[in-house]
Enzyme design. Structure first.
Site, PDB file in Angstrom:
ATOM      1  N   GLY A  42       0.743  -1.187   0.077  1.00 25.57           N
ATOM      2  CA  GLY A  42      -0.069   0.038   0.027  1.00 25.57           C
ATOM      3  C   GLY A  42       0.744   1.319   0.021  1.00 25.57           C
ATOM      4  CB  THR A  43       2.402   3.568  -1.926  1.00 24.85           C
ATOM      5  OG1 THR A  43       1.857   3.045  -3.015  1.00 24.85           O
ATOM      6  CG2 THR A  43       3.523   2.610  -1.573  1.00 24.85           C
ATOM      7  CB  THR A  44       1.529   7.610  -1.831  1.00 29.73           C
ATOM      8  OG1 THR A  44       2.316   6.880  -2.723  1.00 29.73           O
ATOM      9  CG2 THR A  44       2.321   8.695  -1.327  1.00 29.73           C
ATOM     10  CG  ASP A  59      -2.793   5.624  -2.794  1.00 31.40           C
ATOM     11  OD1 ASP A  59      -2.046   5.447  -2.092  1.00 31.40           O
ATOM     12  OD2 ASP A  59      -2.868   4.955  -3.622  1.00 31.40           O
ATOM     13  CE  LYS A  75      -2.824   2.257   0.032  1.00 33.74           C
ATOM     14  NZ  LYS A  75      -2.261   3.154  -1.020  1.00 33.74           N
TER      15      LYS A  75
END
Length: 269
Positions: A42-44, A59, A75
């Site tokens: 997972g990002t960002t 995101d 997130k």
């Protein structure tokens, strides 16, 4: 009392994590034998200071190799009433870390009768990361971001970043983590200004995520077609709250429709 061993009844630690590590270590995230090949990443995530306190945005995309594993992962989470936590890295382990950290803060407050200080929260989180060094060495790294208000009324927001080995670093005004952090940080450095309102902060966060999504395939920007908005949480004098998804999508739509991007807090010429 059935189900509670001597360790639960005799512990004098205020740390729920340390208690479980002593009494039932098998319930913590595994430290061996986990393959990183298909683990969703997972990002960002980014955080910035505002006039009211702090804002954190993330995101919704998680990837597994070249595939999109999820378009709706969350997130950015509530840590407690005065702080929020965001995660990048191995998604499953990161979400488990968030849940454990939330219980850790509740456990401390119930034992001590007062919330843990923001500095103390950052130190506890760093310790939890350090204990999972084996996972990081296997390529299953978790990188959190912590933001919140200080412990006295009128304190300004503070932001803490971490590395997979448990290193703790206090950032000044803003920070971003994850594979899209480069473009996001560039936008933050260019457009962040002291005294941003929450609305200005939301627009700036969306602009950062949009820039990150343009250059980083693992980052998903606002998805107006599917109605998927980034998760944005703010912490202010009244506590922490999530910005409604409808409001985020409306701000994202306005950003897309703008003929040119204006610096937050200033009128476009």
């Amino acid at each position: 009392m059935t189900g509670f061993g001597p360790s639960f009844l005799s512990s004098t630690s205020t740390s729920f994590f340390d208690l479980v590590r002593t009494a039932q270590p098998e319930t913590l995230p595994a430290t061996t034998g986990v393959s990183p090949v298909l683990s969703p990443e997972g990002t960002t995530v980014l955080a910035l200071r505002t006039a009211e306190g702090v804002l954190m945005a993330g995101d919704r995309r998680a990837t597994a190799g070249t595939h999109i594993a999820s378009r709706r992962i969350e997130k950015v989470h509530r840590a407690d009433d005065r702080s929020v936590i965001g995660i990048a890295g191995t998604a499953g382990l990161a979400l488990e870390l968030v849940r454990l950290f939330q219980v850790e803060l509740e456990h401390y407050e119930k034992l001590e009768g007062t919330p843990l200080s923001l500095e103390g929260k950052a130190t506890r989180l760093a310790s939890m990361l350090r204990s999972q060094l084996g996972l990081a060495l296997q390529g299953l790294a978790v990188v959190p971001l912590l933001a919140g208000l200080g412990d006295a009324d009128g304190d300004t927001g503070r932001i803490f970043s971490f590395d997979p080995t448990g290193g703790k670093y206090e950032e000044v005004d803003h920070h971003a983590i994850g594979s899209g952090s480069g473009p996001a940080r560039s936008t933050l450095h260019r457009l962040w200004r002291p005294g941003l309102t929450t609305d200005d902060g939301v627009r700036l966060a969306l602009e950062c995520l949009s820039d990150a999504a343009r250059d980083d395939a693992a980052t998903g920007g606002p998805d107006l077609v599917r109605g998927i908005a980034p998760i944005i949480r703010v912490v202010g004098p009244d506590g922490q709250r999530q910005v409604p998804q409808d409001a985020v999508l409306e701000a994202a739509s306005a950003l897309v429709g703008s003929p040119q991007r204006a610096i937050p807090g200033e009128e476009a010429p």
